[in-house]
Design a protein around this motif. Sequence first.
Motif, PDB file in Angstrom:
ATOM      1  N   ARG A  65       0.813  -1.221   0.000  1.00 40.99           N
ATOM      2  CA  ARG A  65       0.000   0.000   0.000  1.00 40.99           C
ATOM      3  C   ARG A  65       0.850   1.276   0.000  1.00 40.99           C
ATOM      4  N   THR A  66       2.119   1.165   0.386  1.00 35.34           N
ATOM      5  CA  THR A  66       2.992   2.344   0.403  1.00 35.34           C
ATOM      6  C   THR A  66       3.811   2.483  -0.878  1.00 35.34           C
ATOM      7  N   ARG A  67       3.735   1.488  -1.754  1.00 35.16           N
ATOM      8  CA  ARG A  67       4.507   1.435  -3.002  1.00 35.16           C
ATOM      9  C   ARG A  67       6.019   1.408  -2.737  1.00 35.16           C
ATOM     10  N   ARG A  68       6.413   0.883  -1.562  1.00 36.94           N
ATOM     11  CA  ARG A  68       7.835   0.731  -1.256  1.00 36.94           C
ATOM     12  C   ARG A  68       8.338  -0.678  -1.529  1.00 36.94           C
ATOM     13  N   PHE A  69       7.391  -1.652  -1.685  1.00 40.63           N
ATOM     14  CA  PHE A  69       7.775  -3.040  -1.876  1.00 40.63           C
ATOM     15  C   PHE A  69       6.924  -3.659  -2.983  1.00 40.63           C
ATOM     16  N   LEU A  70       7.518  -4.621  -3.678  1.00 37.16           N
ATOM     17  CA  LEU A  70       6.830  -5.346  -4.745  1.00 37.16           C
ATOM     18  C   LEU A  70       6.843  -6.825  -4.421  1.00 37.16           C
ATOM     19  N   TYR A  71       5.744  -7.512  -4.768  1.00 30.72           N
ATOM     20  CA  TYR A  71       5.615  -8.938  -4.514  1.00 30.72           C
ATOM     21  C   TYR A  71       5.226  -9.660  -5.805  1.00 30.72           C
ATOM     22  N   ALA A  72       5.726 -10.889  -5.959  1.00 33.09           N
ATOM     23  CA  ALA A  72       5.459 -11.672  -7.166  1.00 33.09           C
ATOM     24  C   ALA A  72       5.102 -13.102  -6.797  1.00 33.09           C
ATOM     25  N   VAL A  73       4.086 -13.654  -7.484  1.00 30.76           N
ATOM     26  CA  VAL A  73       3.846 -15.096  -7.411  1.00 30.76           C
ATOM     27  C   VAL A  73       4.621 -15.765  -8.529  1.00 30.76           C
TER      28      VAL A  73
ATOM     29  N   SER B  60       5.561 -22.928  -6.021  1.00 30.87           N
ATOM     30  CA  SER B  60       4.784 -22.816  -4.785  1.00 30.87           C
ATOM     31  C   SER B  60       5.348 -21.698  -3.915  1.00 30.87           C
ATOM     32  N   GLU B  61       5.791 -20.605  -4.575  1.00 31.45           N
ATOM     33  CA  GLU B  61       6.466 -19.548  -3.844  1.00 31.45           C
ATOM     34  C   GLU B  61       5.947 -18.164  -4.221  1.00 31.45           C
ATOM     35  N   VAL B  62       6.167 -17.248  -3.286  1.00 32.27           N
ATOM     36  CA  VAL B  62       5.939 -15.831  -3.514  1.00 32.27           C
ATOM     37  C   VAL B  62       7.209 -15.111  -3.083  1.00 32.27           C
ATOM     38  N   SER B  63       7.602 -14.056  -3.798  1.00 34.44           N
ATOM     39  CA  SER B  63       8.856 -13.367  -3.500  1.00 34.44           C
ATOM     40  C   SER B  63       8.608 -11.895  -3.226  1.00 34.44           C
ATOM     41  N   ALA B  64       9.559 -11.262  -2.527  1.00 32.82           N
ATOM     42  CA  ALA B  64       9.448  -9.860  -2.126  1.00 32.82           C
ATOM     43  C   ALA B  64      10.663  -9.078  -2.623  1.00 32.82           C
ATOM     44  N   TYR B  65      10.434  -7.783  -2.932  1.00 29.05           N
ATOM     45  CA  TYR B  65      11.487  -6.908  -3.431  1.00 29.05           C
ATOM     46  C   TYR B  65      11.301  -5.510  -2.853  1.00 29.05           C
ATOM     47  N   ARG B  66      12.409  -4.860  -2.543  1.00 31.76           N
ATOM     48  CA  ARG B  66      12.370  -3.455  -2.138  1.00 31.76           C
ATOM     49  C   ARG B  66      12.453  -2.587  -3.390  1.00 31.76           C
TER      50      ARG B  66
ATOM     51  N   LEU C 123      14.752  -2.743  -8.241  1.00 25.42           N
ATOM     52  CA  LEU C 123      14.353  -3.718  -7.232  1.00 25.42           C
ATOM     53  C   LEU C 123      15.549  -4.362  -6.548  1.00 25.42           C
ATOM     54  N   THR C 124      15.387  -4.639  -5.243  1.00 28.83           N
ATOM     55  CA  THR C 124      16.346  -5.423  -4.478  1.00 28.83           C
ATOM     56  C   THR C 124      15.603  -6.604  -3.857  1.00 28.83           C
ATOM     57  N   PRO C 125      16.022  -7.855  -4.135  1.00 29.29           N
ATOM     58  CA  PRO C 125      15.311  -9.014  -3.580  1.00 29.29           C
ATOM     59  C   PRO C 125      15.366  -9.052  -2.059  1.00 29.29           C
ATOM     60  N   LEU C 126      14.234  -9.471  -1.454  1.00 30.94           N
ATOM     61  CA  LEU C 126      14.117  -9.576   0.001  1.00 30.94           C
ATOM     62  C   LEU C 126      13.800 -10.998   0.457  1.00 30.94           C
TER      63      LEU C 126
END
Length: 374
Positions: free
Chosen positions: A59-67, A72-78, A86-89
Amino acid sequence: MTPTADNPTTVAYVGSRTTPERAGDGKGIEVYGVRDGGTPWEPLQVIEADNPTFLVTDRTRRFLYAVHGDLSEVSAYRIAPGSGRLTPLGRQDTGGRNPAHLAVDPTNRFLVVANHSSGTVASLPLREDGSIGPLADLLPLPGTPGPHRVEQTGAKPHHVPFSPDGRFVVVPDKGTDRIFTLTLDADSGKLDPGPEPSTVTREFAGPRHLAFHPHLPYAYTIDELRSTVTTYRWDASRGSLEALHTVPSTPPHATGDSRGAEIALSPDGRFLYASNRGGAGDREPGGPRPDTIALFAVSTSTGLPTPVDWFSTEGIRPRHFCLSGNGRLLYAANERSHSIETFAVDTTSGRLRHRGRVARTGSPTCVLLVACAS
């Protein structure tokens, strides 16, 4: 601020298919600086990943998420302020196979995921640093499979949008011909059926994605298997849907197989768009003719859509499309012809005019436009 490659005003994040099993020719998540109109986008970054098929920001547009489809995974990025790079988290398991869609809850504390092949909906906590915590809850979807022997072998949720007031998660399920309404506990992440747990759709409809009207109490589905658009009256107090109207999403002269894909309304709610993919499923190559986006005029009194016209996507298999924030541009991701095409939207008539190709990229499946934070 003058837009540059390091400081674009808008960034496009593009997800793709990458694996041979899906005839994927993509690289992962691509980041582009967006220019006006039909001007080609500026490539900024590539994040290598397997089948990042749908993307969302918090909601803050600071992080991105991908399925990651078929996994069977979801990933996060700054997201870097200014540049959008993007930086992987890290990653987390979704508790099911082939996650197809994801959404962030209104409190910005949980991620909800549709596990398409497992027939489940998952919730995962979001940490303050943007990373994803372990699975909070996993809810199997009940129901009898529909009549299609290949596409309806069990529950197959494909979309998990929140209702406009954020109280409900609404889940179109292609496999059981139902639309489920769930609640999410914002403290624990527990998922439960809502007061009206589900709505039975037309047999063999295969509801795929759902869009809420921005001002009126209506919701619309693109029904994948029948290639139809169905209008529902939405009762926000109980989270219930009442079917009102169904209309084909394909042109009257279309006689071949088709699969509906995406649906969206203009920001003012006067026009509805739906994409059509020729063929009888993902395993077919599609083509040779370009696919279409249907335009409907939406009644301001009844909420019902009336077909107006169909427009070529200038490519094959428009799995996803999106409108710009002001509704004046539409971007279509043609998965099998490997391009993202841009269209000018006439805000008076809703009609589309092709402006050009903004990116030539492998197997695009999702386009997410984000205004860059400074």
